[in-house]
Motif scaffolding. Structure first.
Motif, PDB file in Angstrom:
ATOM      1  N   GLY A   1       1.264  -1.383   0.236  1.00  0.00           N
ATOM      2  CA  GLY A   1      -0.476   0.398   0.053  1.00  0.00           C
ATOM      3  C   GLY A   1       1.084   1.227  -0.239  1.00  0.00           C
TER       4      GLY A   1
ATOM      5  N   GLY B   1      -5.067   9.074 -10.170  1.00  0.00           N
ATOM      6  CA  GLY B   1      -4.649   8.114  -9.696  1.00  0.00           C
ATOM      7  C   GLY B   1      -5.793   6.684  -9.886  1.00  0.00           C
ATOM      8  N   PHE B   2      -5.283   5.657  -9.834  1.00  0.00           N
ATOM      9  CA  PHE B   2      -6.954   4.642 -10.161  1.00  0.00           C
ATOM     10  C   PHE B   2      -8.011   4.858  -9.229  1.00  0.00           C
ATOM     11  N   ALA B   3      -7.782   5.414  -7.816  1.00  0.00           N
ATOM     12  CA  ALA B   3      -8.893   5.579  -6.960  1.00  0.00           C
ATOM     13  C   ALA B   3     -10.035   6.519  -7.964  1.00  0.00           C
TER      14      ALA B   3
ATOM     15  N   SER C   1       1.251   5.331  -8.903  1.00  0.00           N
ATOM     16  CA  SER C   1       1.443   5.039  -6.717  1.00  0.00           C
ATOM     17  C   SER C   1       2.414   4.353  -6.537  1.00  0.00           C
ATOM     18  N   LYS C   2       3.045   3.010  -7.466  1.00  0.00           N
ATOM     19  CA  LYS C   2       3.731   2.230  -7.700  1.00  0.00           C
ATOM     20  C   LYS C   2       5.060   2.765  -8.134  1.00  0.00           C
TER      21      LYS C   2
ATOM     22  N   ARG D   1      -0.957  11.709  -6.539  1.00  0.00           N
ATOM     23  CA  ARG D   1      -2.408  11.046  -7.611  1.00  0.00           C
ATOM     24  C   ARG D   1      -2.689  11.469  -8.800  1.00  0.00           C
TER      25      ARG D   1
HETATM   26  C1  LIG Z   1      -4.519  -3.273  -6.439  1.00  0.00           C
HETATM   27  C2  LIG Z   1      -4.502  -1.411  -6.473  1.00  0.00           C
HETATM   28  N1  LIG Z   1      -4.718  -1.170  -7.631  1.00  0.00           N
HETATM   29  C3  LIG Z   1      -4.556   0.547  -7.881  1.00  0.00           C
HETATM   30  C4  LIG Z   1      -3.883   0.694  -6.593  1.00  0.00           C
HETATM   31  C5  LIG Z   1      -3.167   2.593  -6.029  1.00  0.00           C
HETATM   32  O1  LIG Z   1      -4.174   3.448  -6.342  1.00  0.00           O
HETATM   33  P1  LIG Z   1      -4.203   4.089  -6.402  1.00  0.00           P
HETATM   34  O2  LIG Z   1      -3.633   4.984  -8.169  1.00  0.00           O
HETATM   35  O3  LIG Z   1      -5.902   5.897  -6.634  1.00  0.00           O
HETATM   36  O4  LIG Z   1      -3.406   5.313  -6.145  1.00  0.00           O
HETATM   37  C6  LIG Z   1      -2.923  -0.249  -5.877  1.00  0.00           C
HETATM   38  C7  LIG Z   1      -2.161   0.468  -4.972  1.00  0.00           C
HETATM   39  O5  LIG Z   1      -2.301   0.376  -3.702  1.00  0.00           O
HETATM   40  C8  LIG Z   1      -3.501  -1.556  -5.438  1.00  0.00           C
HETATM   41  O6  LIG Z   1      -2.877  -1.821  -4.852  1.00  0.00           O
END
Ligand SMILES: Cc1ncc(COP(=O)(O)O)c(C=O)c1O
Length: 462
Positions: A109, A174-176, A306-307, A314
């Motif tokens: 995370g 972000g993916f969110a 994010s990674k 974001r």
């Molecule tokens: C499965 C998964 N998808 C997406 C994300 C990234 O989300 P975001 O781009 O909103 O930070 C994470 C981040 O920990 C994740 O574990």
């Protein structure tokens, strides 16, 4: 330091001026406008602002200190008591932040900021500011700065095999935000149920539910999501992590990829591809390319920085099928007015200059060495356990021997200052015969990985 002036002191009220100020401050605390720790104006300043004598404010503050609402420490002024209960909890998608007293935090995370390329980011950000002029940027295009979308189309194409172009890409927070937009757009296309992988990201399941869409779990095995089980649910949309299933690490097999795309075509369904750690493959075998390539008309591809960079930026991107573009744009228009232009342009520069590629090479090396440390430590300290999945990303799933009591191991590790999540934290239904740990390894020093796994080994033998 000023307070907003909704404090309405009425001289003709039966309530004293002191009592009115007290009630005002109590109400602002109760309603969450004055937060624990907030500094208040000095008694002189507030008295001036309100046109009352200083002794009125001194008395009000004194009374509130006595009642525990305020703190008045010598030299740091008067503040709202920092120990008062806080406001509502964080979003389901947020990780829990630092836990005090923990020596090794093995949770996944986002704590990969260890390797954030600060110098390169600063170089790119400075270039953006230097070319921006003094007037500042206006609102960005809703779908994102064209310069970034053009770079992203190239990047996603060359690194992940994605078939798209700047016109079908949207820059998101972000993916969110990608998921939030999709949860808003899909119901308008008649989809209000979304299949998710089991095991999967528990925060995403909750996020989807709270967005008004019902998540339906579909089992995952070593070939990825079970497409037969997916088809049997009758849903018309699914969220998958094909390149490196989260959290098991499974890669969606070629046969399942074909089957998934076939299902989507036959049932007029949508596939959301969460490529959360795309670009972080350091296994000997070739990195699987994006599923989207097989069916750009059915698969919504989502990438994130994010990674690879830091969750705090974001920054993410969506490559969407034509038919979804209109709904996504409308949803975005209701959400916000686009992503921060300066961050977008700095990221475009990072891509254009090749600095991101250089950073990724370094990050892969670091993550690879931590993965090796994890594998060595597991062989040494957790006999019978196995690190699953390819060497990729920032975490790995570890299958424990069948007889292991996963819950007891997680609890025992915590007593020894090692914070780790068991497989149960990710599954929808309990699977007591499949004990596992999900270990975020890439953010730790090599020695830290070894030490943490040694503790796990010691605890497991109790
Ligand atoms: C499965 C998964 N998808 C997406 C994300 C990234 O989300 P975001 O781009 O909103 O930070 C994470 C981040 O920990 C994740 O574990």
């Amino acid at each position: 330091m000023s307070l907003h002036m909704a404090v309405d002191v009425a001289r003709d009220s039966r309530e004293s001026l002191t009592a009115q100020i007290q009630s005002f401050i109590k109400r602002e605390i109760a309603e969450g406008a004055l937060h624990p720790g907030t500094r208040l104006p000095s008694s002189r300043r507030l008295a001036d602002d309100l046109g009352v004598s200083r002794s009125v404010v001194v008395e009000a503050y004194g009374q509130l200190v006595a009642e525990g609402y305020l703190d008045a420490a010598q030299g740091s002024g008067t503040r709202v008591n920092g120990r008062l209960p806080g406001r509502p909890g964080p979003s389901a998608l947020l990780d829990e932040g630092r836990v005090p007293g923990i020596r090794w935090d093995l949770r996944t995370g986002g704590r990969n900021t260890l390797a954030f390329p600060r110098r390169e980011w600063l170089t790119c950000y400075t270039r953006v500011l230097e070319s921006a002029g003094t007037t500042g940027h206006g609102y960005p295009p809703l779908a994102g700065e064209l310069a970034l979308r053009a770079e992203l189309a190239q990047y996603a194409g060359r690194l992940r095999g994605v078939r798209t172009d700047a016109g079908r890409l949207m820059v998101v927070s972000g993916f969110a935000q990608a998921l939030a937009l999709l949860c808003a757009a899909l119901p308008r296309l008649g989809v209000d149920v979304l299949a998710v992988e089991d095991p999967g990201h528990p925060g995403q399941r909750q996020f989807i539910r709270e967005a008004g869409i019902a998540p339906v779990p579909v089992p995952v095995d070593e070939e990825g999501i079970n497409v037969g089980a997916l088809a049997a649910t009758g849903v018309r949309a699914v969220l998958v992590t094909p390149a490196h299933q989260f959290p098991s690490g499974a890669v969606l097999s070629a046969a399942r990829r074909e089957a998934l795309v076939e299902w989507a075509r036959a049932t007029d369904s949508w596939v959301i591809e969460d490529d959360y750690d795309g670009g972080l493959w350091y296994d000997r075998g070739a990195a699987p390319i994006a599923l989207q390539r097989l069916a750009p008309d059915r698969v919504v591809y989502a990438g994130t920085a994010s990674k690879t960079l830091a969750p705090g930026l974001r920054l993410g991107w969506l490559a969407a099928p034509e038919r979804l573009l209109g709904e996504l744009a409308r949803a975005r228009g209701r959400h916000d007015l686009g992503s921060d232009t300066y961050t977008q342009l700095a990221f475009a520069e990072l891509l254009r200059s090749g600095l991101l590629d250089r950073h990724l090479r370094r990050l892969r090396e670091v993550a690879h060495s931590r993965r090796q440390a994890l594998e060595e430590a597991v062989v040494r300290h957790l006999p019978g356990a196995e690190v699953l999945g390819p060497a990729a990303g920032l975490h790995a799933s570890v299958r424990l021997p069948r007889h292991t009591d996963e819950g007891a191991l997680v609890a025992g590790a915590l007593l020894r200052s090692v914070l780790v999540r068991g497989g149960a934290a990710f599954t929808c239904l309990p699977r007591p015969d499949e004990p596992a740990l999900v270990i975020g390894h890439a953010h730790l020093p090599r020695g830290g990985v070894a030490e943490a796994v040694q503790v796990l080994g010691e605890v497991s033998r109790w």
